[in-house]
Design an enzyme around this catalytic site. Structure first.
Site, PDB file in Angstrom:
ATOM      1  N   GLU A  32       1.122  -0.432  -4.858  1.00  0.00           N
ATOM      2  CA  GLU A  32      -0.003   0.451  -5.121  1.00  0.00           C
ATOM      3  C   GLU A  32       0.452   1.853  -4.764  1.00  0.00           C
ATOM      4  O   GLU A  32       1.145   2.060  -3.765  1.00  0.00           O
ATOM      5  CB  GLU A  32      -1.204   0.037  -4.269  1.00  0.00           C
ATOM      6  CG  GLU A  32      -2.469   0.879  -4.461  1.00  0.00           C
ATOM      7  CD  GLU A  32      -2.560   2.079  -3.522  1.00  0.00           C
ATOM      8  OE1 GLU A  32      -3.468   2.905  -3.705  1.00  0.00           O
ATOM      9  OE2 GLU A  32      -1.719   2.207  -2.601  1.00  0.00           O
ATOM     10  N   HIS A  74      -0.931  11.280  -2.137  1.00  0.00           N
ATOM     11  CA  HIS A  74      -2.268  10.812  -1.767  1.00  0.00           C
ATOM     12  C   HIS A  74      -3.227  11.960  -1.508  1.00  0.00           C
ATOM     13  O   HIS A  74      -4.318  12.020  -2.080  1.00  0.00           O
ATOM     14  CB  HIS A  74      -2.194   9.923  -0.521  1.00  0.00           C
ATOM     15  CG  HIS A  74      -3.531   9.459  -0.041  1.00  0.00           C
ATOM     16  ND1 HIS A  74      -4.310  10.200   0.831  1.00  0.00           N
ATOM     17  CD2 HIS A  74      -4.245   8.345  -0.326  1.00  0.00           C
ATOM     18  CE1 HIS A  74      -5.438   9.555   1.066  1.00  0.00           C
ATOM     19  NE2 HIS A  74      -5.427   8.429   0.377  1.00  0.00           N
ATOM     20  N   ASP A 127      -0.551   6.414  -5.472  1.00  0.00           N
ATOM     21  CA  ASP A 127      -1.541   7.416  -5.881  1.00  0.00           C
ATOM     22  C   ASP A 127      -0.919   8.398  -6.863  1.00  0.00           C
ATOM     23  O   ASP A 127       0.194   8.891  -6.634  1.00  0.00           O
ATOM     24  CB  ASP A 127      -2.049   8.182  -4.661  1.00  0.00           C
ATOM     25  CG  ASP A 127      -2.578   7.253  -3.585  1.00  0.00           C
ATOM     26  OD1 ASP A 127      -3.641   6.657  -3.801  1.00  0.00           O
ATOM     27  OD2 ASP A 127      -1.922   7.127  -2.533  1.00  0.00           O
ATOM     28  N   GLU A 178      -3.414   4.143  -8.530  1.00  0.00           N
ATOM     29  CA  GLU A 178      -4.695   4.746  -8.166  1.00  0.00           C
ATOM     30  C   GLU A 178      -4.723   6.178  -8.676  1.00  0.00           C
ATOM     31  O   GLU A 178      -3.901   7.012  -8.292  1.00  0.00           O
ATOM     32  CB  GLU A 178      -4.940   4.728  -6.665  1.00  0.00           C
ATOM     33  CG  GLU A 178      -6.299   5.335  -6.342  1.00  0.00           C
ATOM     34  CD  GLU A 178      -6.651   5.374  -4.868  1.00  0.00           C
ATOM     35  OE1 GLU A 178      -7.544   6.180  -4.501  1.00  0.00           O
ATOM     36  OE2 GLU A 178      -6.054   4.620  -4.087  1.00  0.00           O
ATOM     37  N   HIS A 234       0.824  -1.206   0.000  1.00  0.00           N
ATOM     38  CA  HIS A 234       0.000   0.000   0.000  1.00  0.00           C
ATOM     39  C   HIS A 234       0.861   1.260   0.000  1.00  0.00           C
ATOM     40  O   HIS A 234       1.751   1.417   0.831  1.00  0.00           O
ATOM     41  CB  HIS A 234      -0.901  -0.024   1.245  1.00  0.00           C
ATOM     42  CG  HIS A 234      -1.894   1.080   1.295  1.00  0.00           C
ATOM     43  ND1 HIS A 234      -2.134   1.817   2.436  1.00  0.00           N
ATOM     44  CD2 HIS A 234      -2.749   1.566   0.359  1.00  0.00           C
ATOM     45  CE1 HIS A 234      -3.076   2.700   2.209  1.00  0.00           C
ATOM     46  NE2 HIS A 234      -3.468   2.570   0.954  1.00  0.00           N
TER      47      HIS A 234
END
Length: 254
Positions: free
Chosen positions: A48, A63, A50, A123, A21
């Site tokens: 993962e 993020h 952002d 993301e 993450h």
């Protein structure tokens, strides 16, 4: 013709089960190259992170909509040029050992994935009012940069993911939800998603079975308890996104 397994899903799913993450979870400042290092150190093969836009439309990793929490900058990220963002310290907030760590561009992330053989879940994280533009540019940049392993795009924003589909229709997409809504089939169908990503606290065995029956894979986030991770594995969740790279993973749970 897609190759099918007995459960109706494609047998050629290319992504690992364990996903780090925000690159490094709780072991490094989020969305930084130091996070990639932590991912590799703990044997993870997928990250993962952002992606959003600066005011001059550079794609970079962050993020929050604001800079305050994870950098020494202040205010809205979308109002800053990349020249300003590029010199910010994105590591000291986490630990002084990471002082001087910078915000990576999406190109930096692609290069690190290529170097270390990592798969990526990008993301798309648009700042307010920039959903479609962010989806379009992140998808276009990802399409141009990733070579060895096709990245999986995801977003909570329908408009961002729809724009990503238009810009790079061959890149796979996953719709992000907190609690999975009753009309999830319509949403993922309109976006032609290959996966559904949901807060693990709202996932149940019957719901996972329903999603699989619809031909989709399931990513559960953010799972930091090994007992819960084992349960989700038993239920057939395809990907588990975690902050606790040191506690959860193929080696830790074997």
């Amino acid at each position: 013709m897609r190759n099918k397994t007995d459960d109706g899903l494609s047998a050629l799913w290319p992504y690992p089960q364990w996903v780090a993450h925000r690159c490094g979870g709780k072991l490094a400042p989020e969305n930084t190259l130091a996070g990639f290092d932590a991912c590799v150190r703990h044997g993870y093969r997928m990250v993962e992170f952002d992606a959003k836009l600066s005011s001059d439309n550079q794609t970079f990793l962050l993020h929050d909509d604001t800079l305050d929490r994870t950098t020494n900058g202040r205010g809205d990220a979308a109002k800053q040029t990349w020249a300003h963002l590029a010199v910010l310290d994105a590591g000291s907030w986490f630990d002084r050992r990471f002082a001087g760590e910078h915000l990576p561009t999406l190109a930096d992330a692609a290069a690190r994935c290529e170097r270390d053989g990592l798969a990526a879940n990008i993301e798309i994280k648009p700042c307010p009012g920039r959903d479609a533009l962010t989806g379009e540019l992140v998808a276009a940049v990802a399409l141009s940069l990733w070579r060895s392993q096709t990245p999986l795009l995801s977003s909570f924003s329908f408009d961002a993911l729809a724009a990503a589909r238009a810009a790079a229709p061959h890149l796979p997409r996953g719709m992000l939800f907190d609690e999975v809504p009753g009309d999830w089939r319509r949403i993922v169908g309109e976006l032609q998603c290959v996966s559904l990503h949901a807060d693990h606290r709202h996932l149940t065995q019957p719901l996972i079975d329903e999603i699989h029956a619809a031909g989709l894979r399931v990513l559960a986030y953010t799972v930091n308890d090994p007992v819960r991770a084992r349960q989700l594995v038993q239920w057939g969740v395809d990907m588990i996104c975690t902050d606790r790279l040191d506690l959860i993973g193929a080696n830790a749970l074997s």
